[in-house]
Design an enzyme around this catalytic site. Sequence first.
Site, mmCIF file in Angstrom:
data_model
loop_
_atom_site.group_PDB
_atom_site.id
_atom_site.type_symbol
_atom_site.label_atom_id
_atom_site.label_comp_id
_atom_site.label_asym_id
_atom_site.label_seq_id
_atom_site.Cartn_x
_atom_site.Cartn_y
_atom_site.Cartn_z
ATOM 1 N N LYS A 299 0.838 -1.374 -0.150
ATOM 2 C CA LYS A 299 0.067 0.020 -0.032
ATOM 3 C C LYS A 299 0.808 1.385 0.063
ATOM 4 O O LYS A 299 0.815 2.288 -0.562
ATOM 5 C CB LYS A 299 -0.890 0.005 1.298
ATOM 6 C CG LYS A 299 -2.031 -1.196 1.187
ATOM 7 C CD LYS A 299 -2.884 -1.481 2.352
ATOM 8 C CE LYS A 299 -3.654 -2.754 2.041
ATOM 9 N NZ LYS A 299 -4.551 -3.131 3.369
ATOM 10 N N GLN B 176 -4.329 -1.813 9.517
ATOM 11 C CA GLN B 176 -4.108 -3.059 8.991
ATOM 12 C C GLN B 176 -5.001 -4.209 9.818
ATOM 13 O O GLN B 176 -4.811 -4.241 11.174
ATOM 14 C CB GLN B 176 -2.677 -3.321 8.620
ATOM 15 C CG GLN B 176 -2.507 -4.692 7.940
ATOM 16 C CD GLN B 176 -3.179 -4.866 6.348
ATOM 17 O OE1 GLN B 176 -3.031 -3.738 5.932
ATOM 18 N NE2 GLN B 176 -3.747 -6.003 6.185
ATOM 19 N N ASP C 254 -10.928 2.696 4.054
ATOM 20 C CA ASP C 254 -11.347 1.268 4.236
ATOM 21 C C ASP C 254 -12.797 0.990 3.907
ATOM 22 O O ASP C 254 -13.328 -0.021 3.486
ATOM 23 C CB ASP C 254 -10.826 0.559 5.406
ATOM 24 C CG ASP C 254 -9.590 -0.267 5.076
ATOM 25 O OD1 ASP C 254 -9.320 -0.449 3.875
ATOM 26 O OD2 ASP C 254 -8.798 -0.708 6.058
#
Length: 291
Positions: free
Chosen positions: A52, A96, A119
């Site tokens: 990412k 994460q 997200d």
Amino acid sequence: MILLDGKATSNTIKDEIAEEVSKLKALGKKTPHLAAVLVGSDGASMTYVNSKVKACERVGFKSTLVKLEESISEEALLKEIEKLNNNIDIDGFIVQLPLPKHIDEQKVIMAVHPDKDVDGFHPTNVGKMALNLPTFLPATPYGILELLERYNVETSGKHVVVIGRSHIVGEPMSILLAQKRKYGNATVTLTHSRTKNLKEITLQADMIVAALGIPEFLTGEMVKDNVVIIDVGITRVDDTTKPRGYRLAGDVHFESVSKKASYITPVPGGVGPMTIAMLLKNTLLACSRND
Ligand code: NAD
């Protein structure tokens, strides 16, 4: 059979985003800035976060990696999140997953400000997604929609079977594909670990999204001819012939299923790179809102 090449498509999307960023910079506007929080040192999580960050560099975004000890307390992690919420230079950030067992994942997801939740996991954004209102769509289902659109794979009126009901993939995918939207309007069956006679259901599917995390679970005898296959699974399977000691396996038995499929995503190089590209798209959206 046509391969739905997520790697090539994600590169095209990244080129498009990079062009947008150059335009923003030329106009003296803010450079999009994504932050990623990594707790502990799980191998797969580190790989995902690193890709990412690398993707941010590739498109000209700023990126910040917040690395925290595995032993960090929930309270201390929530404080870090509050700092990111209040940092006006950061447009969006991700935490994460999975998190260590002593931390309540739901509490952490709720702590991320919905405007920075690129997200799309915060209940506010999940609710907007379910109501088909503009919001950050969760990156994996969003990437699948984008891949279908770029290859012009018709979903309207089709029977789609989604395998797996996780909050990050299967469940939102089933909602989005059933919605009245360009690559939606499907009749969706959401299946899971308690589903009986799964094979009878998958044999009726025009399209299957496999997101259960069991390597090579879906085999050729479970699908009909001309089916569209989206393989979300990524599992590390021991393989001593590989330098790293493992290979990445999807949830689909590619060899037998690809013989019957009209379209299929490979693993790796299918849904995975699309997920990262859509996270960048969400960050660009977050930045444009802050402009
Ligand atoms: P999860 O582990 O949270 O959930 C698995 C789901 O599969 C559950 O809903 C369960 O009910 C269902 N399931 C389990 N066994 C089943 C069976 N025998 N029959 C039918 N359903 C069954 O899943 P997740 O987080 O959505 O991840 C699924 C897979 O996708 C994993 O391999 C993960 O690594 C991968 N993944 C890939 C990406 C990507 O970017 N490509 C993103 C997220 C997850």
